[in-house]
Design an enzyme around this catalytic site. Sequence first.
Site, PDB file in Angstrom:
ATOM      1  N   ASP A 130      85.154  29.681  26.112  1.00 57.53           N
ATOM      2  CA  ASP A 130      84.193  30.686  25.653  1.00 57.53           C
ATOM      3  C   ASP A 130      83.035  30.830  26.628  1.00 57.53           C
ATOM      4  O   ASP A 130      82.480  31.922  26.781  1.00 57.53           O
ATOM      5  CB  ASP A 130      83.676  30.343  24.248  1.00 57.53           C
ATOM      6  CG  ASP A 130      83.293  31.601  23.490  1.00 57.53           C
ATOM      7  OD1 ASP A 130      82.274  31.595  22.794  1.00 57.53           O
ATOM      8  OD2 ASP A 130      84.009  32.612  23.635  1.00 57.53           O
ATOM      9  N   GLU A 164      72.131  31.986  25.402  1.00 55.07           N
ATOM     10  CA  GLU A 164      73.492  31.531  25.063  1.00 55.07           C
ATOM     11  C   GLU A 164      74.111  30.745  26.215  1.00 55.07           C
ATOM     12  O   GLU A 164      74.736  29.698  26.016  1.00 55.07           O
ATOM     13  CB  GLU A 164      74.357  32.752  24.733  1.00 55.07           C
ATOM     14  CG  GLU A 164      75.691  32.422  24.112  1.00 55.07           C
ATOM     15  CD  GLU A 164      76.126  33.483  23.121  1.00 55.07           C
ATOM     16  OE1 GLU A 164      75.423  33.687  22.108  1.00 55.07           O
ATOM     17  OE2 GLU A 164      77.145  34.138  23.388  1.00 55.07           O
ATOM     18  N   GLU A 187      81.348  41.194  18.463  1.00 56.89           N
ATOM     19  CA  GLU A 187      80.274  40.404  17.841  1.00 56.89           C
ATOM     20  C   GLU A 187      80.595  40.112  16.369  1.00 56.89           C
ATOM     21  O   GLU A 187      80.388  39.002  15.876  1.00 56.89           O
ATOM     22  CB  GLU A 187      78.932  41.154  17.927  1.00 56.89           C
ATOM     23  CG  GLU A 187      78.452  41.482  19.341  1.00 56.89           C
ATOM     24  CD  GLU A 187      77.959  40.257  20.110  1.00 56.89           C
ATOM     25  OE1 GLU A 187      78.676  39.248  20.130  1.00 56.89           O
ATOM     26  OE2 GLU A 187      76.871  40.308  20.691  1.00 56.89           O
ATOM     27  N   GLU A 197      90.814  38.748  20.023  1.00 60.30           N
ATOM     28  CA  GLU A 197      90.128  37.625  19.348  1.00 60.30           C
ATOM     29  C   GLU A 197      91.155  36.662  18.749  1.00 60.30           C
ATOM     30  O   GLU A 197      91.003  35.440  18.829  1.00 60.30           O
ATOM     31  CB  GLU A 197      89.177  38.157  18.263  1.00 60.30           C
ATOM     32  CG  GLU A 197      87.938  38.861  18.812  1.00 60.30           C
ATOM     33  CD  GLU A 197      86.975  37.908  19.530  1.00 60.30           C
ATOM     34  OE1 GLU A 197      87.036  36.692  19.289  1.00 60.30           O
ATOM     35  OE2 GLU A 197      86.157  38.409  20.324  1.00 60.30           O
TER      36      GLU A 197
END
Length: 235
Positions: free
Chosen positions: A59, A100, A152, A222
């Site tokens: 990620d 992040e 998101e 995803e």
Amino acid sequence: MEETAKISVTGTDSNIPVTETWLRKHRLIYDGATRHPFIVSIRDGSVDFSSFKRWLGQDYIFVRSFVPFVASILMKSWKESTDESDMEVILGGMASLNDEINWFKNEASKHHVSLTSVVPQNANINYCRFLESLMSSEIEYPVAITAFWAIESVYQQSFAHCLEEGNRVPQELKETCERWGNEGFGAYCDSLRGIVDLCLQKASAEVTAKAEVFFLSVVEHEVEFWNMSIGDASM
Ligand SMILES: Cc1ncc(CN)c(N)n1
């Protein structure tokens, strides 16, 4: 009084927002992403730590490709959006990415994951290529902002699920779930969803249909990303 017939043809009923239509129509596929076995294993505490560490490294690579993608959305909103507030919502998302990246570095060192030696897996390579394709000028702003909202929103709903009542998330993973599962990020996703619905109210049927295709592509990417995170247990 004469009963007026309630006709709601998918996607064209102006009363129902387009994103609501899509979420109803594609409920199974969408739940397949937000209730993926990897997510459920985090929620019930059965996730094995090697899967979490694999996800963390992959990620981090994804988020580094996500930054220019969000920048391209900012550019498209500046050029194509009729609503000035869009830019501020997108800018807010952009700003949090700076924090992040540092969060990933911190988390990786905590869990002894070397970010510099992570090799991007195929699902990640494909997803990052997909992000890059969205940056082209051929992709209209309504289509790009739809993909942004979907990306998101899947994370927000996935990690919010992990935080629901009765969860058994391991202590080491709580921060990760909070990062995307918190209310603030939920409100941000709702703002993005509002922008998408407003955009698509004014968009042509052709652009709306294209946006739906990209919405589904994001959900599929995803699911592949979660599949990759679970990895080949025999490895
Ligand atoms: C794969 C993926 N999708 C979405 C997000 C949330 N920006 C993320 N960090 N990684």
